[in-house]
Design a protein around this motif. Structure first.
Motif, PDB file in Angstrom:
ATOM      1  N   ALA A 128       0.826  -1.208   0.000  1.00 19.38           N
ATOM      2  CA  ALA A 128       0.000   0.000   0.000  1.00 19.38           C
ATOM      3  C   ALA A 128       0.861   1.260   0.000  1.00 19.38           C
ATOM      4  CB  ALA A 128      -0.941  -0.004   1.201  1.00 19.38           C
ATOM      5  N   ASP A 129       1.971   1.232   0.730  1.00 22.16           N
ATOM      6  CA  ASP A 129       2.865   2.387   0.751  1.00 22.16           C
ATOM      7  C   ASP A 129       3.452   2.634  -0.639  1.00 22.16           C
ATOM      8  OD1 ASP A 129       2.426   2.719   3.456  1.00 22.16           O
ATOM      9  OD2 ASP A 129       4.183   1.546   4.048  1.00 22.16           O
ATOM     10  N   LEU A 130       3.820   1.550  -1.339  1.00 18.05           N
ATOM     11  CA  LEU A 130       4.361   1.709  -2.689  1.00 18.05           C
ATOM     12  C   LEU A 130       3.298   2.261  -3.630  1.00 18.05           C
ATOM     13  CD1 LEU A 130       6.485  -1.568  -3.097  1.00 18.05           C
ATOM     14  CD2 LEU A 130       7.239   0.706  -2.369  1.00 18.05           C
ATOM     15  N   ALA A 131       2.074   1.765  -3.518  1.00 16.97           N
ATOM     16  CA  ALA A 131       0.991   2.267  -4.364  1.00 16.97           C
ATOM     17  C   ALA A 131       0.749   3.750  -4.119  1.00 16.97           C
ATOM     18  CB  ALA A 131      -0.280   1.464  -4.117  1.00 16.97           C
ATOM     19  N   ASP A 132       0.813   4.172  -2.861  1.00 18.49           N
ATOM     20  CA  ASP A 132       0.604   5.584  -2.534  1.00 18.49           C
ATOM     21  C   ASP A 132       1.675   6.469  -3.167  1.00 18.49           C
ATOM     22  OD1 ASP A 132      -1.636   4.978  -1.062  1.00 18.49           O
ATOM     23  OD2 ASP A 132      -0.622   5.048   0.880  1.00 18.49           O
ATOM     24  N   LEU A 133       2.887   5.929  -3.324  1.00 19.78           N
ATOM     25  CA  LEU A 133       3.960   6.701  -3.943  1.00 19.78           C
ATOM     26  C   LEU A 133       3.775   6.830  -5.446  1.00 19.78           C
ATOM     27  CD1 LEU A 133       7.150   5.348  -2.142  1.00 19.78           C
ATOM     28  CD2 LEU A 133       6.143   7.616  -1.902  1.00 19.78           C
ATOM     29  N   GLY A 134       3.046   5.888  -6.056  1.00 16.89           N
ATOM     30  CA  GLY A 134       2.873   5.894  -7.505  1.00 16.89           C
ATOM     31  C   GLY A 134       3.487   4.707  -8.205  1.00 16.89           C
ATOM     32  N   VAL A 135       3.994   3.731  -7.453  1.00 16.98           N
ATOM     33  CA  VAL A 135       4.519   2.505  -8.053  1.00 16.98           C
ATOM     34  C   VAL A 135       3.354   1.718  -8.642  1.00 16.98           C
ATOM     35  CG1 VAL A 135       5.581   0.262  -7.519  1.00 16.98           C
ATOM     36  CG2 VAL A 135       6.550   2.368  -6.564  1.00 16.98           C
ATOM     37  N   THR A 136       3.527   1.214  -9.854  1.00 16.95           N
ATOM     38  CA  THR A 136       2.455   0.465 -10.515  1.00 16.95           C
ATOM     39  C   THR A 136       2.838  -0.981 -10.825  1.00 16.95           C
ATOM     40  OG1 THR A 136       3.156   1.146 -12.730  1.00 16.95           O
ATOM     41  CG2 THR A 136       1.566   2.580 -11.578  1.00 16.95           C
ATOM     42  N   ALA A 137       4.084  -1.382 -10.537  1.00 19.80           N
ATOM     43  CA  ALA A 137       4.511  -2.768 -10.777  1.00 19.80           C
ATOM     44  C   ALA A 137       5.644  -3.123  -9.831  1.00 19.80           C
ATOM     45  CB  ALA A 137       4.974  -2.952 -12.222  1.00 19.80           C
ATOM     46  N   VAL A 138       5.604  -4.330  -9.290  1.00 22.65           N
ATOM     47  CA  VAL A 138       6.754  -4.852  -8.550  1.00 22.65           C
ATOM     48  C   VAL A 138       7.352  -5.974  -9.379  1.00 22.65           C
ATOM     49  CG1 VAL A 138       5.982  -4.199  -6.248  1.00 22.65           C
ATOM     50  CG2 VAL A 138       5.305  -6.406  -7.178  1.00 22.65           C
ATOM     51  N   GLU A 139       8.667  -5.982  -9.454  1.00 23.31           N
ATOM     52  CA  GLU A 139       9.394  -7.040 -10.157  1.00 23.31           C
ATOM     53  C   GLU A 139      10.129  -7.858  -9.111  1.00 23.31           C
ATOM     54  OE1 GLU A 139      11.501  -6.068 -13.861  1.00 23.31           O
ATOM     55  OE2 GLU A 139      13.251  -7.076 -12.971  1.00 23.31           O
ATOM     56  N   PHE A 414      15.108   0.527  -7.699  1.00 25.37           N
ATOM     57  CA  PHE A 414      15.624  -0.592  -6.913  1.00 25.37           C
ATOM     58  C   PHE A 414      15.213  -0.390  -5.461  1.00 25.37           C
ATOM     59  CE2 PHE A 414      19.287  -2.694  -4.636  1.00 25.37           C
ATOM     60  CZ  PHE A 414      18.825  -3.984  -4.841  1.00 25.37           C
ATOM     61  N   MET A 415      14.673  -1.417  -4.852  1.00 29.07           N
ATOM     62  CA  MET A 415      14.073  -1.317  -3.519  1.00 29.07           C
ATOM     63  C   MET A 415      14.929  -0.484  -2.564  1.00 29.07           C
ATOM     64  SD  MET A 415      14.692  -5.113  -1.943  1.00 29.07           S
ATOM     65  CE  MET A 415      16.359  -5.601  -1.432  1.00 29.07           C
ATOM     66  N   GLY A 416      14.283   0.461  -1.910  1.00 29.11           N
ATOM     67  CA  GLY A 416      14.958   1.365  -0.987  1.00 29.11           C
ATOM     68  C   GLY A 416      15.383   2.667  -1.621  1.00 29.11           C
ATOM     69  N   GLU A 417      15.508   2.684  -2.937  1.00 33.90           N
ATOM     70  CA  GLU A 417      15.941   3.896  -3.633  1.00 33.90           C
ATOM     71  C   GLU A 417      14.950   5.032  -3.413  1.00 33.90           C
ATOM     72  OE1 GLU A 417      17.690   4.962  -8.114  1.00 33.90           O
ATOM     73  OE2 GLU A 417      16.544   3.126  -7.782  1.00 33.90           O
ATOM     74  N   GLU A 418      13.677   4.672  -3.267  1.00 29.20           N
ATOM     75  CA  GLU A 418      12.629   5.691  -3.102  1.00 29.20           C
ATOM     76  C   GLU A 418      12.719   6.405  -1.764  1.00 29.20           C
ATOM     77  OE1 GLU A 418      11.055   2.281  -0.787  1.00 29.20           O
ATOM     78  OE2 GLU A 418      12.306   2.541  -2.568  1.00 29.20           O
ATOM     79  N   ARG A 419      13.491   5.861  -0.827  1.00 25.42           N
ATOM     80  CA  ARG A 419      13.633   6.484   0.485  1.00 25.42           C
ATOM     81  C   ARG A 419      15.086   6.871   0.768  1.00 25.42           C
ATOM     82  NH1 ARG A 419      10.498   4.092   3.641  1.00 25.42           N
ATOM     83  NH2 ARG A 419      11.532   4.473   5.615  1.00 25.42           N
ATOM     84  N   GLY A 420      15.900   6.920  -0.296  1.00 23.61           N
ATOM     85  CA  GLY A 420      17.298   7.333  -0.126  1.00 23.61           C
ATOM     86  C   GLY A 420      18.115   6.355   0.688  1.00 23.61           C
ATOM     87  N   ALA A 421      17.856   5.064   0.536  1.00 25.16           N
ATOM     88  CA  ALA A 421      18.555   4.050   1.334  1.00 25.16           C
ATOM     89  C   ALA A 421      20.039   4.011   0.992  1.00 25.16           C
ATOM     90  CB  ALA A 421      17.936   2.678   1.087  1.00 25.16           C
ATOM     91  N   ALA A 479      14.883  10.087   4.603  1.00 28.96           N
ATOM     92  CA  ALA A 479      13.880   9.226   3.980  1.00 28.96           C
ATOM     93  C   ALA A 479      12.650  10.029   3.579  1.00 28.96           C
ATOM     94  CB  ALA A 479      13.496   8.094   4.934  1.00 28.96           C
ATOM     95  N   ALA A 480      12.201  10.923   4.442  1.00 32.44           N
ATOM     96  CA  ALA A 480      11.014  11.723   4.142  1.00 32.44           C
ATOM     97  C   ALA A 480      11.234  12.594   2.910  1.00 32.44           C
ATOM     98  CB  ALA A 480      10.654  12.589   5.350  1.00 32.44           C
ATOM     99  N   GLU A 481      12.433  13.157   2.782  1.00 32.61           N
ATOM    100  CA  GLU A 481      12.749  14.012   1.634  1.00 32.61           C
ATOM    101  C   GLU A 481      12.697  13.214   0.329  1.00 32.61           C
ATOM    102  OE1 GLU A 481      16.602  16.621   0.144  1.00 32.61           O
ATOM    103  OE2 GLU A 481      16.290  16.295   2.299  1.00 32.61           O
ATOM    104  N   TRP A 482      13.272  12.009   0.350  1.00 34.90           N
ATOM    105  CA  TRP A 482      13.273  11.174  -0.849  1.00 34.90           C
ATOM    106  C   TRP A 482      11.868  10.665  -1.176  1.00 34.90           C
ATOM    107  CZ3 TRP A 482      16.994   9.569  -4.406  1.00 34.90           C
ATOM    108  CH2 TRP A 482      18.271  10.094  -4.210  1.00 34.90           C
ATOM    109  N   LEU A 483      11.124  10.282  -0.168  1.00 35.08           N
ATOM    110  CA  LEU A 483       9.753   9.818  -0.403  1.00 35.08           C
ATOM    111  C   LEU A 483       8.893  10.927  -1.003  1.00 35.08           C
ATOM    112  CD1 LEU A 483       9.280   7.762   2.870  1.00 35.08           C
ATOM    113  CD2 LEU A 483       9.329   6.820   0.552  1.00 35.08           C
ATOM    114  N   ASP A 484       9.101  12.150  -0.534  1.00 29.40           N
ATOM    115  CA  ASP A 484       8.346  13.283  -1.067  1.00 29.40           C
ATOM    116  C   ASP A 484       8.709  13.522  -2.534  1.00 29.40           C
ATOM    117  OD1 ASP A 484       6.602  15.701  -0.540  1.00 29.40           O
ATOM    118  OD2 ASP A 484       8.429  16.698  -1.190  1.00 29.40           O
ATOM    119  N   LEU A 485      10.004  13.441  -2.856  1.00 36.73           N
ATOM    120  CA  LEU A 485      10.435  13.594  -4.243  1.00 36.73           C
ATOM    121  C   LEU A 485       9.802  12.511  -5.116  1.00 36.73           C
ATOM    122  CD1 LEU A 485      12.184  14.563  -6.609  1.00 36.73           C
ATOM    123  CD2 LEU A 485      14.072  13.184  -5.666  1.00 36.73           C
TER     124      LEU A 485
END
Length: 570
Positions: A128-139, A414-421, A479-485
């Motif tokens: 659900a968190d990924l969908a809220d960000l705008g992700v439409t597919a998981v590989e 790549f997993m985690g990239e969306e939160r600046g991991a 993480a919040a900054e990257w998620l917002d971007l």
């Protein structure tokens, strides 16, 4: 004649099929009781038995007992008896028809390290968190069973069977159902070009499955001229798409699917997989380092575009070793080519490469290229598994990430990239004995010449190496900054870029370079234009925010790293 691999249900009951063309005797051992199998003229053996779901079985091939090479479920590890599974539930999933490929925003996920638990159930809770960000597919990185608990999945030897560490088949069904309820497609990374080093009993059961005259980095090549071999892989893919209602496949290293019959196989494969369920969209992606266009003209949606990654990586890090060598001469110029044409290497001579690679692909639709700034390969095949944020200016990485999400190619996160991991993604495995020793020594030798590493290359067999690769989900300002971007860029993509892509391209893109590392790119579509201005390391690049009528992401970053994107829809 087409034969069914593995166990199948019919009005007659449960029938098991396997290919053992050189064997003189094959028997089914069901719940400890042996039953002879019948050989057909082409070396396929079958037996119908009074099996029930949950029963266990083995095959006895010329005296050696082995699990079913097309096992749908194991009772233990890859050496254990296989399990009879219940008949497939053929009911369609209500309301789900998939998504148009132009809407794809892919999130590459390794289930074992995506969450602390490393399970399908835990991963489903994050969707659900990924969908809220705008992700439409998981590989999902490969799920076919390999030996041990820890691994990337590319050492699989039972490609039909879900790796048990991640959960049960029902857990996978629930994961897919949850993804679909959120509008997320599920794509499986499928490995058809080789088997892992332990438990590949096809070498015993069916030696002609392999062509000893041709070798790959993993041993004897698979012989795709054999009809039984082609059916093995097609039926495997049909099983994942049909049984689990997945939305597509990413096919690993198809450049290693070669030799007689390979091109015909790949064309037939695409048609058969799309026919599994014509009521919904099924998408096919290839990893093909040849930079050819054949597959995208014969049933495949897109190819991983490492050219884009390499240009970005070299521009930000200055690295020039190994496969980065041909991108080190003018990485920003290469990036301009990637923005304009998709691929960079299209058959032209290039510094750092002995032989030209690729063929012209600039006329292909932008959705034919899956771009990334990080992948499991490019991070995990580094000795220390560093992500790009640990190697380059953070502002430059952020601008490159915004470029990835807003350019009109298919973006893959790549997993985690969306939160600046900055969590490393290391190479890890779970073998024992001589094989473990060989893997450990091979990994150390691979990086022995890099003086800066000393003796600190992580032991790939250590549980700690696996544990260090698990994502850090702790919240923080970074993480919040990257998620917002991510959320803002993907909202812009949804509202502006996707409608343009759906309308079709009206004429070729135009990219004008300004100085060492600044450019202005324009893409032309039937429904309007997409404009992007980029500075990726050039101070005083004269970058101005793009605005006016239409959609605008505004300016992200400050010189020497900045980006501004806008779209005008007619």
């Amino acid at each position: 004649m087409v034969h069914d691999w593995g166990g199948r249900w019919s009005d007659e009951g449960w029938t098991l099929g396997t290919w053992a063309p050189k064997a003189s005797e094959v028997a089914l051992i069901l719940n400890g009781q042996a039953q002879p199998m019948t050989r057909n003229a082409d070396g396929f053996w079958t037996a119908t038995a009074p099996a029930r779901p949950g029963d266990t079985y083995l095959l006895r091939v010329d005296g050696q007992e082995i699990p079913d090479p097309a096992s749908r479920l194991q009772s233990g590890d890859v050496h254990a008896p296989s399990v009879v599974v219940a008949p497939a539930d053929d009911r369609p999933q209500a309301g789900w028809r998939g998504r148009d490929w132009s809407e794809a925003v892919i999130y590459e996920m390794h289930l074992g390290t995506f969450t602390p638990q490393g399970t399908l159930g835990a991963a489903a809770e994050k969707l659900a968190d990924l969908a809220d960000l705008g992700v439409t597919a998981v590989e999902l990185m490969p799920l076919g069973q390999w030996q041990g608990d820890r691994g990337w999945g590319y050492d699989g030897v039972l490609p039909y069977a879900l790796h048990p560490t991640y959960g049960t088949p029902d857990d996978l069904r629930r994961f897919v159902d949850q993804a679909h309820s959120l509008g997320i497609m599920v794509i499986l990374d499928l490995v058809m070009n080789h088997f892992g080093p332990e438990g590949a009993y096809l070498h015993h059961a069916a030696p002609p499955f392999f062509d000893e005259a041709r070798h790959t980095p993993w041993g004897a090549a698979i012989d795709f001229s054999q009809p039984a071999v082609r059916e093995y892989w097609i039926q495997c893919a049909e099983y994942w798409i049909g049984e689990y209602r997945m939305d597509g496949l990413r096919l690993d290293a198809v450049h290693q699917i070669s030799g007689p019959g390979a091109k015909d196989f790949m064309t037939t494969f695409a048609g058969r997989i799309r026919a599994v369920d014509k009521s919904r969209a099924i998408h096919l992606i290839v990893e093909d380092e040849r930079n050819e266009r054949f597959l995208r003209e014969n049933g495949y949606d897109a190819s991983w575009n490492d050219d884009f990654h390499h240009a970005v990586h070299v521009q930000l890090t200055g690295e020039s070793d190994s496969y980065y060598a041909s991108f080190a001469h003018d990485p920003f110029g290469d990036l301009c080519l990637a923005l304009e044409r998709g691929h960079i290497e299209e058959g032209q001579p290039r510094p750092g490469r002995d032989e030209p690679r690729g063929e012209p692909c600039g006329d292909l639709p932008p959705t034919g290229f899956v771009n990334s700034t990080q992948t499991h390969d490019q991070v995990g095949n580094r000795a220390l598994g560093e992500r790009l944020l640990s190697l380059a200016d953070p502002q430059g990485v952020k601008v490159a990430y915004a470029l990835l999400l807003t350019a009109p190619y298919v973006p893959m996160i790549f997993m985690g990239e969306e939160r600046g991991a900055t969590t490393p993604f290391l190479f890890f495995a779970d073998f024992e004995g001589d094989l473990a020793k060989a893997v450990r020594e091979g990994r150390a030798a691979e990086f022995a010449g890099i003086a800066s590493l000393g003796s600190k290359v992580p032991d790939p067999l250590s549980p700690d190496t696996f544990a260090r690769s698990k994502l850090d989900w702790s919240a923080g300002a970074n993480a919040a900054e990257w998620l917002d971007l991510t959320a803002h860029a993907l909202a812009f993509r949804r509202d502006a870029v996707v409608p343009l892509l759906k309308s079709g391209r009206s004429r070729p893109a135009h990219v004008a370079r300004h100085g060492a590392a600044s450019a202005h790119a324009t893409w032309f579509f039937n429904a309007g234009t997409l404009d992007l201005r980029l500075s990726l390391g050039q101070a005083d690049g004269g970058l101005q925010p793009l605005g006016g009528a239409g959609f605008s992401l505004g300016r992200i970053g400050q010189d020497p790293f900045a980006i501004s994107v806008s779209a005008r829809l007619s």
